[in-house]
Design an enzyme around this catalytic site. Structure first.
Site, mmCIF file in Angstrom:
data_model
loop_
_atom_site.group_PDB
_atom_site.id
_atom_site.type_symbol
_atom_site.label_atom_id
_atom_site.label_comp_id
_atom_site.label_asym_id
_atom_site.label_seq_id
_atom_site.Cartn_x
_atom_site.Cartn_y
_atom_site.Cartn_z
ATOM 1 N N CYS A 277 0.383 3.653 3.354
ATOM 2 C CA CYS A 277 0.843 3.293 4.686
ATOM 3 C C CYS A 277 2.144 4.060 4.950
ATOM 4 C CB CYS A 277 1.089 1.789 4.770
ATOM 5 S SG CYS A 277 -0.414 0.828 5.092
ATOM 6 N N CYS B 251 0.835 -1.205 0.000
ATOM 7 C CA CYS B 251 0.000 0.000 0.000
ATOM 8 C C CYS B 251 0.875 1.263 0.000
ATOM 9 C CB CYS B 251 -0.899 -0.013 1.231
ATOM 10 S SG CYS B 251 -1.817 1.525 1.420
ATOM 11 N N GLN C 3 -9.855 12.580 -1.329
ATOM 12 C CA GLN C 3 -9.146 13.356 -2.343
ATOM 13 C C GLN C 3 -9.642 14.796 -2.330
ATOM 14 O OE1 GLN C 3 -8.500 11.339 -6.197
ATOM 15 N NE2 GLN C 3 -9.990 9.869 -5.452
ATOM 16 N N HIS D 153 -8.701 6.951 2.783
ATOM 17 C CA HIS D 153 -8.207 8.221 2.254
ATOM 18 C C HIS D 153 -9.296 8.907 1.451
ATOM 19 C CE1 HIS D 153 -7.903 5.839 -1.416
ATOM 20 N NE2 HIS D 153 -7.707 6.946 -2.100
#
Ligand SMILES: [Zn+2]
Length: 361
Positions: free
Chosen positions: A73, A70, A189, A187
């Site tokens: 991370c 990922c 955006q 997350h």
């Protein structure tokens, strides 16, 4: 709050937001990254007048990597990620595959022989990591973390609004593979557009027409009517109300309005910011409780554009899911995709009742 800005190996900006004033965010990005892609191109559809961003470089994006690869991370020895620090609270960085950017355009990419206007897709796209915990979700963030995320959103809204040519800043989260996310890490955006988006433009035009006909503040009137009717209210507290809109487009859709009209996230008072997280995460847990499976969703902050309609627009969050039953998704098919005409199979009053009664864990 401590705010630390660093540069990634290819020059992109990364900003850490920490409650801990002593957080050490000096770790350097030592990756060997390819140069940043050229700016995408904006082409105006000559028939609808709408801008379309043509971003060919996005086809090569990382798609759902396994958890041990990922990129959101924290970095670990031998495994550098987009975030050089060994841990973080909230981190925001420029998207490696942006739809809008300040990069120079690719020479010769301009629409050959078209009737429509074209220009570089100037602006900026950022990624907001809500937590270093790969397996968390927004619904499980503690209230003080939601507050830190809100401060990061407000910081980015103010800074991106000041960039040359930016007309609207949009903070959002896509969650779930069914929605089309490419990374599972919690997350969101931020898009800083070089134009006012079609939906915002239309909402402002309707609010303006309402005022010109002698009406008041349309957003405030909608909120007051929903609070009075109660039938579609899902939850409320001192500063916010969450309700299913009367003409919901999606099977499960909830709008969260602050009780005081403000144009954007920057204008919220600390008490309003603090009150948002407990109500919002409760609504998210109700979403997940509806069918006992994680709900794919889009959470979209509607903010006033940078220059236009700031006296008309009203900050609010629109949350919606494409799941309409435990084993069924709502797809945008002919009527919605081709004509922009929505058909909703779930009665909004029933959706509100189901959400009020949903089991939250
Ligand atoms: Zn991760």
């Amino acid at each position: 709050m401590k705010r630390t800005t660093v540069r990634l190996a290819d020059g992109r900006e990364l900003i850490y937001f920490d409650r801990d004033e002593n957080a050490d965010r000096g770790a350097a990005d030592r990756r060997d990254l390819p140069p940043r892609p050229p700016a995408a191109e904006l082409r105006r559809d000559p028939l609808t007048g709408e801008w379309i961003a043509i971003a060919g470089h996005r086809q090569g994006r990382t798609l759902l990597p396994p958890a041990d690869q990922c990129p959101l991370c924290p970095s670990a020895p031998g495994r550098p990620t987009e975030i050089p620090a060994a841990g973080y609270e909230v981190a925001v960085f420029e998207n490696r595959f942006p739809s809008f950017s300040a990069s120079a355009p690719d020479d010769g990419a301009a629409d050959p022989g078209g009737l429509g206007e074209t220009r570089p897709a100037a602006g900026r796209c950022e990624v907001v990591c809500f937590t270093a915990d790969h397996d968390a979700s927004f619904s499980t963030l503690p209230p003080d973390r939601v507050e830190l995320v809100m401060r990061a959103w407000a910081d980015r809204t103010a800074e991106l609004s000041a960039l040359p040519g930016v007309e609207q800043v949009f903070c959002f989260e896509n969650r779930g593979a069914e929605i089309g996310i490419t990374l599972g890490h919690p997350h969101g955006q931020i898009y800083a557009y070089p134009y006012v988006t079609p939906r915002t433009r239309r909402m402002l035009a309707v609010a303006r027409a309402h005022r010109e006909r002698g009406g008041g503040d349309l957003f405030a009137e909608v909120l007051a009517a929903e609070r009075k009717a109660e039938v579609r209210v899902v939850g409320r507290n001192e500063h916010w109300t969450a309700f299913v809109p009367a003409a919901a487009r999606w099977p499960f859709e909830v709008h969260l309005y602050p009780h005081r009209r403000v144009p954007d996230l920057c204008a919220l008072e600390p008490a309003e910011r603090a009150a948002f997280g407990p109500l919002y995460t409760d609504v998210l847990r109700r979403f997940d409780g509806l069918f006992g499976v994680a709900m794919p969703y889009v959470a979209a902050w509607h903010q006033a554009p940078v220059r236009e309609g700031r006296d008309l627009a009203c900050l609010h969050l629109e949350l919606f899911s494409i799941r309409r039953a435990a084993d069924r998704l709502k797809y945008l098919a002919g009527s919605e995709s081709a004509m922009g005409a929505f058909v909703n199979d779930v009665l909004p009053e029933e959706a509100a009742r189901m959400l009020r009664e949903a089991v939250t864990n």
